[in-house]
Design a protein around this motif. Structure first.
Motif, PDB file in Angstrom:
ATOM      1  N   GLY A   1       0.789  -1.200   0.024  1.00 34.07           N
ATOM      2  CA  GLY A   1      -0.092  -0.198   0.103  1.00 34.07           C
ATOM      3  C   GLY A   1       1.174   1.173   0.036  1.00 34.07           C
ATOM      4  O   GLY A   1       0.406   2.236  -0.781  1.00 34.07           O
ATOM      5  N   LEU A   2       2.081   1.351   0.642  1.00 32.37           N
ATOM      6  CA  LEU A   2       2.700   2.461   0.716  1.00 32.37           C
ATOM      7  C   LEU A   2       3.338   2.597  -0.563  1.00 32.37           C
ATOM      8  O   LEU A   2       3.726   3.820  -0.965  1.00 32.37           O
ATOM      9  CB  LEU A   2       3.908   2.090   1.792  1.00 32.37           C
ATOM     10  CG  LEU A   2       3.711   2.739   3.113  1.00 32.37           C
ATOM     11  CD1 LEU A   2       4.625   2.330   4.242  1.00 32.37           C
ATOM     12  CD2 LEU A   2       3.520   4.273   3.118  1.00 32.37           C
ATOM     13  N   PHE A   3       3.809   1.746  -1.363  1.00 33.48           N
ATOM     14  CA  PHE A   3       4.451   1.862  -2.717  1.00 33.48           C
ATOM     15  C   PHE A   3       3.264   2.821  -3.618  1.00 33.48           C
ATOM     16  O   PHE A   3       3.645   3.537  -4.311  1.00 33.48           O
ATOM     17  CB  PHE A   3       4.737   0.635  -3.352  1.00 33.48           C
ATOM     18  CG  PHE A   3       6.444   0.192  -3.007  1.00 33.48           C
ATOM     19  CD1 PHE A   3       7.263   1.161  -3.513  1.00 33.48           C
ATOM     20  CD2 PHE A   3       6.372  -1.223  -2.310  1.00 33.48           C
ATOM     21  CE1 PHE A   3       8.536   0.671  -2.993  1.00 33.48           C
ATOM     22  CE2 PHE A   3       7.722  -1.166  -2.164  1.00 33.48           C
ATOM     23  CZ  PHE A   3       8.784  -0.427  -2.495  1.00 33.48           C
TER      24      PHE A   3
ATOM     25  N   GLY B   1      -7.551   0.764  -4.954  1.00 39.22           N
ATOM     26  CA  GLY B   1      -6.336  -0.168  -4.287  1.00 39.22           C
ATOM     27  C   GLY B   1      -5.846   0.285  -3.021  1.00 39.22           C
ATOM     28  O   GLY B   1      -5.566  -0.653  -2.247  1.00 39.22           O
ATOM     29  N   LEU B   2      -5.646   1.612  -2.887  1.00 38.01           N
ATOM     30  CA  LEU B   2      -5.335   2.132  -1.598  1.00 38.01           C
ATOM     31  C   LEU B   2      -6.175   1.583  -0.407  1.00 38.01           C
ATOM     32  O   LEU B   2      -5.536   1.023   0.515  1.00 38.01           O
ATOM     33  CB  LEU B   2      -5.102   3.624  -1.364  1.00 38.01           C
ATOM     34  CG  LEU B   2      -4.005   4.430  -2.380  1.00 38.01           C
ATOM     35  CD1 LEU B   2      -4.315   5.652  -2.486  1.00 38.01           C
ATOM     36  CD2 LEU B   2      -2.645   4.165  -1.938  1.00 38.01           C
ATOM     37  N   ILE B   3      -7.371   1.628  -0.756  1.00 38.19           N
ATOM     38  CA  ILE B   3      -8.365   1.233   0.630  1.00 38.19           C
ATOM     39  C   ILE B   3      -8.124  -0.222   0.901  1.00 38.19           C
ATOM     40  O   ILE B   3      -7.934  -0.731   2.059  1.00 38.19           O
ATOM     41  CB  ILE B   3      -9.925   1.696   0.399  1.00 38.19           C
ATOM     42  CG1 ILE B   3      -9.920   3.017   0.252  1.00 38.19           C
ATOM     43  CG2 ILE B   3     -10.781   0.994   1.102  1.00 38.19           C
ATOM     44  CD1 ILE B   3     -11.433   3.533  -0.047  1.00 38.19           C
TER      45      ILE B   3
ATOM     46  N   GLY C   1      -6.185  -0.086   4.198  1.00 42.89           N
ATOM     47  CA  GLY C   1      -7.353  -0.452   4.908  1.00 42.89           C
ATOM     48  C   GLY C   1      -7.386  -1.771   5.625  1.00 42.89           C
ATOM     49  O   GLY C   1      -8.054  -2.122   6.600  1.00 42.89           O
ATOM     50  N   ALA C   2      -6.331  -2.679   5.136  1.00 44.11           N
ATOM     51  CA  ALA C   2      -6.178  -4.182   5.790  1.00 44.11           C
ATOM     52  C   ALA C   2      -5.541  -4.093   7.204  1.00 44.11           C
ATOM     53  O   ALA C   2      -5.871  -4.862   7.792  1.00 44.11           O
ATOM     54  CB  ALA C   2      -5.202  -4.829   4.749  1.00 44.11           C
TER      55      ALA C   2
END
Lengths: 116, 505
Positions: free
Chosen positions: B344-346, B456-458, B462-463
């Motif tokens: 997610g950070l990427f 994608g970010l969520i 969000g995981a």
């Protein structure tokens, strides 16, 4: 036969390693290819070295060759071949993009030269 | 039917990957649809596999009905099911993000992505060590092309380093396999674990050399200290969705170490029992320390995330080297967390870079992002969890690992783990304040997050809150996985005992 086989494999591996550590892309690709040849020869020998040995079990045959390393070498050759083709194309792409066939960053080396 | 489920995580991406190669010049929409459907289906299948494996029984699938130890088998236990499920989830987030436009930058993005998934899933599921090599090659060759997706000088340069290193690694893998086969006469991992225990003393030295070479190969994939130099550059030059998927690639190496050195060279290996772990302990601690320094020195958000991955690799390997139930259970929980969050950070670094125009993802004051509140919120959640501040999942994982350390291990592990987390905290705080607070006003007409990027970010960031809420059931599963993993005799028995009766595949 063992001594000759071992010498050849070792010499191939040493040459491959030497070339793979060079600074230009073409020797690196050739070096990796030689290394993969050495590895294939080595894999081939892991089942023991026999000549004229049968691979399939049959009546009346006592001298067997291990078929499994042969299958492994076949797989390794196919994979190695594809990888060599890919790395040749990639080396050409690097040459096209960078305008040089140096493995390391050209800009980094220039800045080092500036400092010295 | 349920029996064939084990092969599906390999067959499904293979089929959808091939399907996408058929019509290469068509528009991207059908390929997106295929990729999303297939990955969603993969997630469902892997969830079913997790449920199936949770019965505690180790099941295997003999390909072509050639029974072990002679045929190739796919093995499903709790650990492999967990890893496949994790891969599917991460892939879904990355593909969703790529659908915002990254997949248009070159042909065959989705096809290669599916082939890479096939390689990763295969590496997790296989019970045959030569097959492990083959699946490593499948995932590597797909990753070579994906790394260079979109082209560009930096990418080809980093790509060549990555390819050359991995080719050398593959050569070494084959040599190690040759040595192991030459000494034990088998390639089936379960069978090999039995043979190793019964081996005479004259062959132990050779076997030990092979095992160490295998460790070097897996260490190269996992990016342990002397072998990590390829990682920051390759990961920070890869396109964002690919870099996000690459977050699982280091874990493939860690999984291989965990599997091989608990099963084949684990507690039941006679004289060679657990001989790698003391070495691994020091290398892992050094990786942890260096990752902490690296994260402070990074001048680009993507580079910073790459070093955060290095810290997580160090943390995970420390857990592996402790080689007991509690640390392995802790590291499995931490692995789920760190894979999803660094992926997610990427994605987030890419989204920030896109909105800042020329400043990109570099950590310099510049133009602000267009949506500071939304991206800031994501950054905050991701930073808190990746550093390991409570209440999010990073804190739970690290606390579990700290708690699992023995008194003799604590003087080394506690300061290093906490200091590297502190380095991460300083670095993330500095880059966050530079990017979001020292910035000018954002261009209100600038690019905004597309719905696909947001999805994608969520999914990935969000995981983390979801992982903390579901920490109870997940830690129960990882505890059971660790117990199962260390019970090497049960594994060998599950694979080898049924070969007389003939499998039911």
């Amino acid at each position: 036969m063992e001594a000759l086989y071992a010498t050849v494999t070792g010499f191939l591996a040493a040459s491959g390693l030497y070339l793979a550590l060079r600074g230009r892309t073409f020797p690196v690709v050739v070096g990796l290819t030689l290394l993969s040849y050495a590895v294939n020869l080595f894999l081939f020998s892991t089942g023991g070295l026999t000549t004229n040995g049968a691979a399939v079990i049959r009546d009346g045959v006592n001298d067997y060759a291990d078929p499994l390393p042969q299958a492994l070498v076949l797989t390794a050759i196919v994979i190695g071949f594809a990888m060599t083709a890919f790395s040749v194309i990639l080396a050409m792409r690097v040459r096209g993009d960078q305008g040089s066939d140096q493995v390391n960053d050209q800009r980094g080396e220039e800045s080092k030269e500036d400092k010295s | 039917m349920m029996h064939h489920l084990i092969a599906l995580p390999i067959l499904l991406p293979l089929l959808s990957g091939l399907l996408m190669l058929v019509k290469r010049d068509s528009t991207v929409l059908p390929r997106r649809a295929i990729a999303l459907t297939s990955t969603a289906a993969l997630l469902v299948i892997s969830a079913a596999l997790v449920i199936q494996s949770d019965s505690g029984e180790i099941t295997y699938y003999a390909l072509g009905d050639w029974q072990p130890p002679f045929g190739i088998v796919l093995v499903l236990d709790r650990l492999s099911a967990l890893m496949v499920c994790l891969t599917a989830f991460l892939a879904l987030g990355s593909i969703a993000y790529a659908c915002a436009g990254d997949d248009r930058k070159g042909s065959n993005f989705h096809g290669l992505f599916q082939l890479q998934l096939m390689g990763i899933n295969g590496a997790f599921l296989t019970g045959d060590i030569f097959n492990l090599f083959v699946f490593f090659e499948v995932l590597l060759i797909a990753s070579y092309s994906l790394l260079m997706h979109g082209g560009g000088k930096d990418r080809t340069q980093a790509g060549f380093h990555y390819v050359a290193l991995n080719l050398a690694g593959s050569a070494m893998f084959l040599i190690a396999l040759g040595v192991l086969y030459g000494t034990t006469g088998t390639l089936n991992m379960a069978d090999m674990s039995q043979k190793v225990a019964a081996l005479g003393p004259d062959r132990l030295g050779l076997l030990k050399a092979g095992a160490f070479m295998l460790l070097v190969v897996f260490g190269l994939k996992a990016a342990i200290l002397p072998l990590y130099f390829w990682l920051p550059r390759a990961y920070s030059s890869a396109p964002a969705p690919v870099a996000a998927l690459f977050a699982i690639m280091t874990k493939v190496g860690i999984y291989a170490i965990l599997r091989v050195y608990t099963l084949i060279f684990g507690g039941g290996a006679g004289e060679l029992a657990n001989f790698v772990q003391p070495w691994l302990w020091w290398f892992a601690l050094a990786t942890l320390a260096l990752g902490g320094l690296g994260v402070l020195s990074a001048r680009d958000l993507r580079n910073q995330v790459a070093y955060l991955i290095l810290i997580s690799v160090g943390t995970l390997l420390v857990g592996v080297s402790m080689n007991r139930e509690a640390p392995i259970a802790a590291l499995l929980y931490y692995m789920i967390h760190t894979t999803l969050v660094s992926g997610g950070l990427f994605l987030l670094a890419d989204a920030i870079g896109e909105q800042r125009g020329k400043a990109g993802a570099r950590i310099v004051p510049g133009r602000g992002v267009t949506q500071p509140a939304l991206l800031g919120l994501f950054y905050f959640i991701a930073a808190v969890t990746v550093i390991g501040l409570p209440p999010l999942s990073g804190a739970i994982g690290k606390a579990l690992l700290l708690k699992a350390a023995l008194p003799s291990e604590q003087p080394w592990l506690w300061p290093l783990l906490l200091l590297s987390s502190f380095a991460g905290l300083v670095a993330m705080a500095r880059s966050g304040s530079t990017v979001f607070w020292k910035a000018g006003r954002g261009d209100s007409d600038g690019p905004r997050l597309k719905p696909a990027m947001l999805a994608g970010l969520i999914l990935l960031i969000g995981a983390s809150p979801a992982l903390s809420i579901l920490a109870g059931p997940i830690t129960r599963f990882t505890d059971a996985s660790a117990t199962q993993l260390l019970d090497h005799d049960a594994y060998a028995e599950a694979i080898l005992s049924r070969n007389v009766a003939g499998g039911d595949s």
